[in-house]
Enzyme design. Structure first.
Site, PDB file in Angstrom:
ATOM      1  N   GLU A 289     -35.273  32.335 -32.017  1.00  0.00           N
ATOM      2  CA  GLU A 289     -35.254  31.553 -30.837  1.00  0.00           C
ATOM      3  C   GLU A 289     -34.805  32.387 -29.606  1.00  0.00           C
ATOM      4  O   GLU A 289     -33.980  31.923 -28.925  1.00  0.00           O
ATOM      5  CB  GLU A 289     -34.509  30.371 -30.694  1.00  0.00           C
ATOM      6  CG  GLU A 289     -35.060  29.203 -31.853  1.00  0.00           C
ATOM      7  CD  GLU A 289     -33.953  28.147 -32.197  1.00  0.00           C
ATOM      8  OE1 GLU A 289     -32.727  28.489 -31.528  1.00  0.00           O
ATOM      9  OE2 GLU A 289     -34.287  27.120 -32.923  1.00  0.00           O
ATOM     10  N   GLY A 291     -33.964  33.817 -26.072  1.00  0.00           N
ATOM     11  CA  GLY A 291     -34.015  33.533 -24.643  1.00  0.00           C
ATOM     12  C   GLY A 291     -33.785  34.625 -23.812  1.00  0.00           C
ATOM     13  O   GLY A 291     -34.709  35.357 -23.206  1.00  0.00           O
ATOM     14  N   ARG A 328     -23.353  33.213 -13.383  1.00  0.00           N
ATOM     15  CA  ARG A 328     -22.838  33.418 -14.222  1.00  0.00           C
ATOM     16  C   ARG A 328     -21.431  34.265 -14.063  1.00  0.00           C
ATOM     17  O   ARG A 328     -20.743  34.188 -14.830  1.00  0.00           O
ATOM     18  CB  ARG A 328     -23.777  34.614 -14.896  1.00  0.00           C
ATOM     19  CG  ARG A 328     -25.115  33.904 -15.390  1.00  0.00           C
ATOM     20  CD  ARG A 328     -25.952  35.012 -16.339  1.00  0.00           C
ATOM     21  NE  ARG A 328     -25.267  35.500 -17.512  1.00  0.00           N
ATOM     22  CZ  ARG A 328     -24.740  36.255 -17.680  1.00  0.00           C
ATOM     23  NH1 ARG A 328     -24.788  37.374 -16.828  1.00  0.00           N
ATOM     24  NH2 ARG A 328     -24.276  36.600 -19.087  1.00  0.00           N
ATOM     25  N   TYR A 332     -18.806  32.970 -16.292  1.00  0.00           N
ATOM     26  CA  TYR A 332     -18.229  33.830 -17.548  1.00  0.00           C
ATOM     27  C   TYR A 332     -17.567  35.064 -17.018  1.00  0.00           C
ATOM     28  O   TYR A 332     -17.482  36.040 -18.003  1.00  0.00           O
ATOM     29  CB  TYR A 332     -19.736  34.343 -18.243  1.00  0.00           C
ATOM     30  CG  TYR A 332     -20.402  33.041 -18.575  1.00  0.00           C
ATOM     31  CD1 TYR A 332     -20.371  31.933 -19.310  1.00  0.00           C
ATOM     32  CD2 TYR A 332     -21.817  33.268 -18.363  1.00  0.00           C
ATOM     33  CE1 TYR A 332     -21.155  31.153 -19.881  1.00  0.00           C
ATOM     34  CE2 TYR A 332     -23.024  32.324 -18.430  1.00  0.00           C
ATOM     35  CZ  TYR A 332     -22.590  31.308 -19.295  1.00  0.00           C
ATOM     36  OH  TYR A 332     -23.407  30.268 -19.543  1.00  0.00           O
ATOM     37  N   CYS A 358     -17.876  27.741  -0.436  1.00  0.00           N
ATOM     38  CA  CYS A 358     -16.158  27.396  -0.051  1.00  0.00           C
ATOM     39  C   CYS A 358     -15.698  27.281  -1.514  1.00  0.00           C
ATOM     40  O   CYS A 358     -15.061  26.217  -1.850  1.00  0.00           O
ATOM     41  CB  CYS A 358     -16.099  26.191   0.629  1.00  0.00           C
ATOM     42  SG  CYS A 358     -17.011  26.487   2.319  1.00  0.00           S
ATOM     43  N   GLU A 359     -15.559  28.473  -2.108  1.00  0.00           N
ATOM     44  CA  GLU A 359     -14.980  28.442  -3.386  1.00  0.00           C
ATOM     45  C   GLU A 359     -14.474  29.941  -3.545  1.00  0.00           C
ATOM     46  O   GLU A 359     -15.431  30.849  -3.314  1.00  0.00           O
ATOM     47  CB  GLU A 359     -15.891  28.364  -4.759  1.00  0.00           C
ATOM     48  CG  GLU A 359     -16.268  26.726  -4.655  1.00  0.00           C
ATOM     49  CD  GLU A 359     -15.481  25.643  -5.315  1.00  0.00           C
ATOM     50  OE1 GLU A 359     -14.379  26.202  -5.733  1.00  0.00           O
ATOM     51  OE2 GLU A 359     -15.654  24.535  -5.028  1.00  0.00           O
ATOM     52  N   TYR A 386     -30.941  32.723 -17.240  1.00  0.00           N
ATOM     53  CA  TYR A 386     -29.574  31.701 -17.030  1.00  0.00           C
ATOM     54  C   TYR A 386     -29.385  32.265 -15.445  1.00  0.00           C
ATOM     55  O   TYR A 386     -28.061  32.298 -14.926  1.00  0.00           O
ATOM     56  CB  TYR A 386     -28.557  32.397 -17.878  1.00  0.00           C
ATOM     57  CG  TYR A 386     -28.976  32.010 -19.222  1.00  0.00           C
ATOM     58  CD1 TYR A 386     -29.150  30.714 -19.834  1.00  0.00           C
ATOM     59  CD2 TYR A 386     -28.952  32.971 -20.112  1.00  0.00           C
ATOM     60  CE1 TYR A 386     -29.580  30.450 -21.035  1.00  0.00           C
ATOM     61  CE2 TYR A 386     -29.479  32.841 -21.560  1.00  0.00           C
ATOM     62  CZ  TYR A 386     -29.820  31.432 -21.913  1.00  0.00           C
ATOM     63  OH  TYR A 386     -29.989  31.299 -22.996  1.00  0.00           O
TER      64      TYR A 386
HETATM   65  C1  LIG Z   1     -29.412  28.930 -25.589  1.00  0.00           C
HETATM   66  C2  LIG Z   1     -30.276  28.942 -27.028  1.00  0.00           C
HETATM   67  C3  LIG Z   1     -31.105  30.028 -27.459  1.00  0.00           C
HETATM   68  C4  LIG Z   1     -31.328  31.091 -26.543  1.00  0.00           C
HETATM   69  O1  LIG Z   1     -30.177  31.974 -26.801  1.00  0.00           O
HETATM   70  P1  LIG Z   1     -30.151  33.408 -25.922  1.00  0.00           P
HETATM   71  O2  LIG Z   1     -29.016  34.033 -26.110  1.00  0.00           O
HETATM   72  O3  LIG Z   1     -30.688  33.175 -24.669  1.00  0.00           O
HETATM   73  O4  LIG Z   1     -31.206  34.144 -26.856  1.00  0.00           O
HETATM   74  C5  LIG Z   1     -31.606  29.558 -28.718  1.00  0.00           C
HETATM   75  N1  LIG Z   1     -31.302  28.531 -29.408  1.00  0.00           N
HETATM   76  C6  LIG Z   1     -30.347  27.588 -29.213  1.00  0.00           C
HETATM   77  C7  LIG Z   1     -30.094  26.383 -30.005  1.00  0.00           C
HETATM   78  C8  LIG Z   1     -30.113  27.713 -27.880  1.00  0.00           C
HETATM   79  O5  LIG Z   1     -28.933  26.752 -27.448  1.00  0.00           O
END
Ligand SMILES: *Cc1c(COP(=O)(O)O)cnc(C)c1O
Length: 430
Positions: A289, A291, A328, A332, A358-359, A386
């Protein structure tokens, strides 16, 4: 980092953003002209960079049984989703809204996995109607609810349990998800019990085991700490008569923001399959998965310097982008590279790049040596993931437009919001 005064080869980790005749380009498009035509702040994505990131996965997979479900919360613009759908991706969704986007972009619901700790009944129904591949279930209570919803529709929902393997992903605490104290998943010690519960529920069909241990991982060893625990679990499930078809290892591979050397999908997959072979589990299909690693370095955020302010302790470059456009750093303490779109000669001095919100948390980059004048356009690097998805309207600021570059052409893939858009839907008392 590329020094703007050197040979200007390109941005760190961004294959399709490079200097040409002293001007930063996205593929064949000059970003100074784009900024003056469309205004700033402006997110600019490269189609070729998306495709290249995808290829790092597809080449690594070869003919092995792996489904890549793009973790679309990183960037859910329809044009981005459509590109990945075209390339054959599935999608990892975390809400009914994300499902709607997948369907609108022509994604294949049979390649969708549905993650998240708080799925509501209407979201479960929508996903069952669409025919998603699998629900990644995160609690016993959710198992019961999903079974009820599926039964009421005369269906059985395919499920994996998201197991929390209690491994330290060694990343920022806000994006570490695989530790005992996190809200995510079912503790590995309770997983067998939870699977037994699931197996006894009439509206469920068990198909997989799932985990996602964190994000921006720059070392692959936490994946293998998790993998061994999950394979142990799969052996126990097998012994209990519960057959598992796929193993979902989540997302999380990091990208280069500054000097990180993140592991490649190939390094990860080669070692995962080696372990599956070694443990006699080569029949398992794999789901990933990713991202951030598919989109993070496929985008920049363009912003214009409004004012230079030389205060006692610091020099500030006040720009027209802010924490509402790129959260970000505030959230973070994240690092984003900053490059001038048209680097100028002159002495570079150290600036904090800050927005107008204003922060005090409204900063985008700190202590960067730059030669600047008001009106200069800057590119904030690694803004493909993100960034826009976390944008807000704080301080009644309209969200920026998004542009996709393809060769020498560009397409507006999201219009800039107007102030009228922001007031729409509000009313005063009679
Ligand atoms: C956010 C998320 C991802 C993607 O994460 P990346 O760090 O962007 O690769 C995959 N699976 C789940 C369940 C997530 O919450």
């Amino acid at each position: 980092m590329t020094s703007p005064n050197s040979t200007l080869p390109g941005l760190a980790g961004h294959p399709h953003f490079h200097y040409q005749n002293g001007i930063l380009h996205a593929e064949g498009v000059a970003l100074d002209a784009l900024a003056s035509q469309l205004g700033t702040p402006l997110y600019v994505y490269s189609r070729a960079a998306l495709a290249q990131a995808w290829r790092t996965y597809s080449d690594a997979i070869g003919t092995r049984p792996v489904l890549v479900c793009y973790g679309m919360k990183a960037n859910s613009n329809l044009a981005v989703l459509k590109e990945f759908a075209r390339l054959g991706a599935g999608f990892d969704i975390v809400s009914g809204g994300e499902l709607k986007r997948v369907l609108a972009a022509g994604g294949n619901p049979a390649k969708v996995v549905f993650s998240g700790v708080g799925k509501q009944a209407w979201e479960m129904r929508a996903a069952l109607e669409a025919g998603v591949k699998c629900f990644n279930v995160e609690s016993q209570a959710e198992l019961q609810c999903l079974s009820d919803v599926a039964q009421s529709m005369g269906q059985r929902a395919r499920v994996s349990l998201r197991v929390n393997p209690d491994v330290d992903a060694q990343t920022h605490p806000y994006i570490s998800t695989g530790l005992k104290e996190n809200k995510f998943g079912i503790a590995i010690e309770s997983a067998l019990d939870a699977y037994r519960t699931a197996a006894a529920l009439p509206g469920l069909e068990i198909v997989g085991v799932d985990c996602h241990i964190g994000s921006q991982l720059t070392d692959i060893s936490p994946y293998f700490d998790a993998l061994e625990k999950l394979l142990d679990l799969i052996e126990q499930l097998d012994a209990a008569g519960i057959a598992i078809q796929h193993l979902d290892l989540g997302g999380g591979l990091g990208i280069r923001y500054t000097d990180e050397i993140p592991p490649s999908p190939k390094a990860l997959l080669d070692q995962v399959f080696e372990r599956l072979q070694a443990r006699g589990m080569a029949h398992l299909h794999l789901v990933l998965e990713p991202g951030r690693s598919l989109v993070g370095n496929a985008g920049v955020l363009l912003t214009t310097v409004q004012y230079l302010k030389h205060a006692q302790a610091r020099n500030f470059a006040i720009v027209d982008a802010a924490m509402n456009d790129l959260l970000r750093p505030a959230l973070y303490d994240a690092y984003h590279g900053v490059q001038p779109v048209a680097p100028r000669d002159g002495a570079a001095i150290e600036y904090d790049i800050v927005g107008p919100v204003c922060e005090s948390a409204d900063w985008l980059a700190r202590q960067r040596k730059l030669a600047l004048q008001a009106g200069d356009v800057l590119a904030l690097e690694s803004a493909g993931a993100y960034a826009m998805v976390m944008a807000s309207n704080y301080n009644t600021r309209a969200r920026a437009a998004e542009v996709m570059v393809d060769g020498s052409r560009h397409y507006i893939v999201r219009q800039r919001e107007t102030l009228d858009d922001l007031l729409r839907g509000e009313s005063t008392l009679p």
